[in-house]
Motif scaffolding. Structure first.
Motif, PDB file in Angstrom:
ATOM      1  N   LYS A   1      12.882 126.678  55.927  1.00 40.78           N
ATOM      2  CA  LYS A   1      12.062 125.899  56.877  1.00 40.78           C
ATOM      3  C   LYS A   1      12.735 125.703  58.236  1.00 40.78           C
ATOM      4  O   LYS A   1      12.495 124.699  58.918  1.00 40.78           O
ATOM      5  CB  LYS A   1      11.683 124.534  56.282  1.00 40.78           C
ATOM      6  N   PHE A   2      13.564 126.658  58.648  1.00 40.83           N
ATOM      7  CA  PHE A   2      14.167 126.537  59.984  1.00 40.83           C
ATOM      8  C   PHE A   2      13.071 126.540  61.054  1.00 40.83           C
ATOM      9  O   PHE A   2      13.226 125.954  62.119  1.00 40.83           O
ATOM     10  CB  PHE A   2      15.144 127.691  60.264  1.00 40.83           C
TER      11      PHE A   2
ATOM     12  N   TYR B   1      19.914 123.501  58.361  1.00 37.54           N
ATOM     13  CA  TYR B   1      18.636 122.869  58.718  1.00 37.54           C
ATOM     14  C   TYR B   1      18.905 121.572  59.488  1.00 37.54           C
ATOM     15  O   TYR B   1      18.355 121.339  60.561  1.00 37.54           O
ATOM     16  CB  TYR B   1      17.795 122.595  57.461  1.00 37.54           C
ATOM     17  N   GLN B   2      19.778 120.764  58.919  1.00 40.09           N
ATOM     18  CA  GLN B   2      20.061 119.466  59.544  1.00 40.09           C
ATOM     19  C   GLN B   2      20.742 119.626  60.903  1.00 40.09           C
ATOM     20  O   GLN B   2      20.459 118.880  61.837  1.00 40.09           O
ATOM     21  CB  GLN B   2      20.925 118.637  58.615  1.00 40.09           C
ATOM     22  N   ALA B   3      21.617 120.633  60.988  1.00 39.32           N
ATOM     23  CA  ALA B   3      22.319 120.865  62.259  1.00 39.32           C
ATOM     24  C   ALA B   3      21.323 121.267  63.348  1.00 39.32           C
ATOM     25  O   ALA B   3      21.462 120.868  64.514  1.00 39.32           O
ATOM     26  CB  ALA B   3      23.380 121.945  62.076  1.00 39.32           C
ATOM     27  N   LEU B   4      20.302 122.040  62.959  1.00 44.60           N
ATOM     28  CA  LEU B   4      19.274 122.444  63.929  1.00 44.60           C
ATOM     29  C   LEU B   4      18.379 121.254  64.278  1.00 44.60           C
ATOM     30  O   LEU B   4      18.005 121.041  65.427  1.00 44.60           O
ATOM     31  CB  LEU B   4      18.420 123.582  63.355  1.00 44.60           C
ATOM     32  N   GLN B   5      18.065 120.476  63.264  1.00 48.83           N
ATOM     33  CA  GLN B   5      17.164 119.338  63.452  1.00 48.83           C
ATOM     34  C   GLN B   5      17.771 118.276  64.372  1.00 48.83           C
ATOM     35  O   GLN B   5      17.088 117.692  65.199  1.00 48.83           O
ATOM     36  CB  GLN B   5      16.849 118.727  62.092  1.00 48.83           C
ATOM     37  N   THR B   6      19.080 118.060  64.198  1.00 48.54           N
ATOM     38  CA  THR B   6      19.713 116.975  64.951  1.00 48.54           C
ATOM     39  C   THR B   6      20.340 117.462  66.257  1.00 48.54           C
ATOM     40  O   THR B   6      20.946 116.667  66.982  1.00 48.54           O
ATOM     41  CB  THR B   6      20.814 116.311  64.094  1.00 48.54           C
TER      42      THR B   6
ATOM     43  N   GLU C   1       4.963 136.783  59.301  1.00 50.74           N
ATOM     44  CA  GLU C   1       3.534 136.412  59.406  1.00 50.74           C
ATOM     45  C   GLU C   1       3.319 134.940  59.064  1.00 50.74           C
ATOM     46  O   GLU C   1       2.526 134.252  59.699  1.00 50.74           O
ATOM     47  CB  GLU C   1       2.675 137.307  58.505  1.00 50.74           C
ATOM     48  N   LYS C   2       4.032 134.454  58.049  1.00 44.13           N
ATOM     49  CA  LYS C   2       3.861 133.039  57.652  1.00 44.13           C
ATOM     50  C   LYS C   2       4.397 132.095  58.744  1.00 44.13           C
ATOM     51  O   LYS C   2       3.804 131.053  59.019  1.00 44.13           O
ATOM     52  CB  LYS C   2       4.554 132.768  56.303  1.00 44.13           C
ATOM     53  N   ILE C   3       5.501 132.496  59.359  1.00 47.03           N
ATOM     54  CA  ILE C   3       6.066 131.661  60.442  1.00 47.03           C
ATOM     55  C   ILE C   3       5.076 131.638  61.613  1.00 47.03           C
ATOM     56  O   ILE C   3       4.778 130.582  62.170  1.00 47.03           O
ATOM     57  CB  ILE C   3       7.456 132.200  60.886  1.00 47.03           C
ATOM     58  N   ARG C   4       4.535 132.820  61.921  1.00 50.40           N
ATOM     59  CA  ARG C   4       3.539 132.905  63.006  1.00 50.40           C
ATOM     60  C   ARG C   4       2.338 131.998  62.696  1.00 50.40           C
ATOM     61  O   ARG C   4       1.902 131.201  63.517  1.00 50.40           O
ATOM     62  CB  ARG C   4       3.085 134.363  63.155  1.00 50.40           C
TER      63      ARG C   4
ATOM     64  N   VAL D   1      17.711 136.302  58.789  1.00 46.68           N
ATOM     65  CA  VAL D   1      16.578 137.150  58.406  1.00 46.68           C
ATOM     66  C   VAL D   1      15.341 136.255  58.272  1.00 46.68           C
ATOM     67  O   VAL D   1      15.462 135.077  57.905  1.00 46.68           O
ATOM     68  CB  VAL D   1      16.846 137.907  57.082  1.00 46.68           C
ATOM     69  N   PRO D   2      14.151 136.795  58.544  1.00 50.10           N
ATOM     70  CA  PRO D   2      12.940 135.965  58.486  1.00 50.10           C
ATOM     71  C   PRO D   2      12.746 135.269  57.131  1.00 50.10           C
ATOM     72  O   PRO D   2      12.295 134.119  57.097  1.00 50.10           O
ATOM     73  CB  PRO D   2      11.812 136.969  58.764  1.00 50.10           C
ATOM     74  N   SER D   3      13.116 135.913  56.021  1.00 45.85           N
ATOM     75  CA  SER D   3      12.870 135.259  54.719  1.00 45.85           C
ATOM     76  C   SER D   3      13.712 133.996  54.566  1.00 45.85           C
ATOM     77  O   SER D   3      13.268 133.035  53.932  1.00 45.85           O
ATOM     78  CB  SER D   3      13.108 136.232  53.549  1.00 45.85           C
TER      79      SER D   3
END
Ligand code: LMR
Length: 335
Positions: free
Chosen positions: A218-219, A196-201, A280-283, A210-212
């Motif tokens: 919270k990606f 998560y942090q690597a993506l955020q920064t 669906e939740k991400i959408r 996988v979507p789950s």
């Protein structure tokens, strides 16, 4: 002298997960890297409940979610050392154990759907691979199918060229590395708990999962785009320390085997629904734009990535790859 004996008994019991004294429960530590409400997190909690129930409390299972005990790169070593007794890692993380064969399942587009992935994991080919794990002290109890991988990134990934120059997180292994490079991306191994942090920064620009997992970690909060590419597959091996498992009293093992079967059935039923719900939740979050590959785009991805299959023949051997193709129902496209 007495205190030394007690101390030694306590250390041994910690190492083997066995009680130092007859009336104490056998403690089984189950470490994993996902959220408690991801399919693996839920299956771990169900396993705990069933294991404690079927052994009448002779076993106590402690579940450590979200990399709180060990990260990706530490947990396999901890299992081999007997510091933890149960894990359910992605089989894409097995190469540091010296069992490179499991990387073969990362060959792009190998599984056309979940049915074929499950057919593969139930096939006789797995017997040889299980033996290789056992030779490292790791006993596979079950395989759990968590569905297809999709990409997320901070820019749309529609055609293979869109990956050019992107820093992409991989779990590890030579095949995932080769896939990223073939796409012109720069692969980086990052532990799941640090992703998560690597993506955020901006340490990396994207990842595949996988979507789950994308939902429960919270990606989607830090990734603007998601492509339903289904280019890879996430399979978990529910594994234990072989010496520990074989040292359990026979009746406890029977009870635990029952809990393994039921938790595995739960997992394999829950995963597909959780992934569909997560999309669906991400959408609905409005944070991430979701693209579904068209047939033409998918063909372009497959054409781009087939050279990885050819390249990997040298690593795995043509015969082994052909056995995998047969067991997974994969037919290389005619070029
Ligand atoms: C990952 O590292 O991306 C996932 O495989 C984590 C997991 O165990 O689902």
């Amino acid at each position: 002298m007495k205190s030394l004996v007690i101390a030694v008994a306590a250390v041994l019991s910690l190492m083997l997960g066995r009680p130092a004294f007859a009336d104490e429960p056998i403690v089984i530590k189950f470490s994993h890297v996902v959220a408690p409400d991801a399919p693996k997190g839920k299956a771990a909690l169900l396993f705990k409940e069933l294991a404690e129930k079927y052994t009448d409390g002779r076993v106590k299972v402690e579940v450590y979610p979200n990399s709180s005990l060990y990260k990706d790169n530490e947990e396999l070593e901890a299992l081999q050392l007997g510091s933890v007794q149960l894990l359910a890692p992605s089989i894409s993380k097995f190469s540091p154990l010296g069992v490179k064969e499991f990387d073969v399942f990362d060959l792009p587009f190998l599984f056309s759907d979940e049915e074929h992935a499950r057919q593969m994991m139930a096939s006789p080919v797995m017997e040889g691979l299980n033996k290789k794990l056992e030779s490292k002290g790791v006993l596979p109890l079950a395989y759990w199918d968590n569905g297809a991988h999709d990409y997320t990134a901070n820019k749309p990934l529609i055609m293979p060229d869109d990956f050019r120059g992107m820093k992409m997180r991989i779990q590890g292994g030579k095949v995932q590395d080769a896939v990223a490079r073939e796409l012109g991306a720069i692969p980086q191994i990052i532990a799941f708990g640090e992703l998560y942090q690597a993506l955020q920064t901006g340490v990396v620009d994207g990842e595949d999962n996988v979507p789950s997992n994308i939902w429960t970690q919270k990606f989607y909060d830090v990734q603007k785009y998601m492509t339903l590419s289904h280019h890879g597959h996430l399979t978990y091996a529910f594994i234990t320390n072989k010496t520990f498992w074989n040292s359990l009293p026979a009746d406890v093992r029977v009870a635990l085997d029952r809990a393994v079967k039921e938790a595995s059935a739960f997992f394999n039923d829950a995963a597909a629904k959780d992934n569909a719900d997560a999309v669906e939740k991400i959408r609905a979050s409005g944070k991430t734009e979701i693209h579904i590959l068209t047939d033409a785009e998918r063909k372009a991805w497959i054409a781009k990535l087939m050279p990885v299959h050819a390249e990997m023949q040298a690593r795995f051997g043509k015969d082994f790859i052909e056995r995998i193709y047969k067991a997974s129902g994969f037919t290389p496209p005619q070029s």
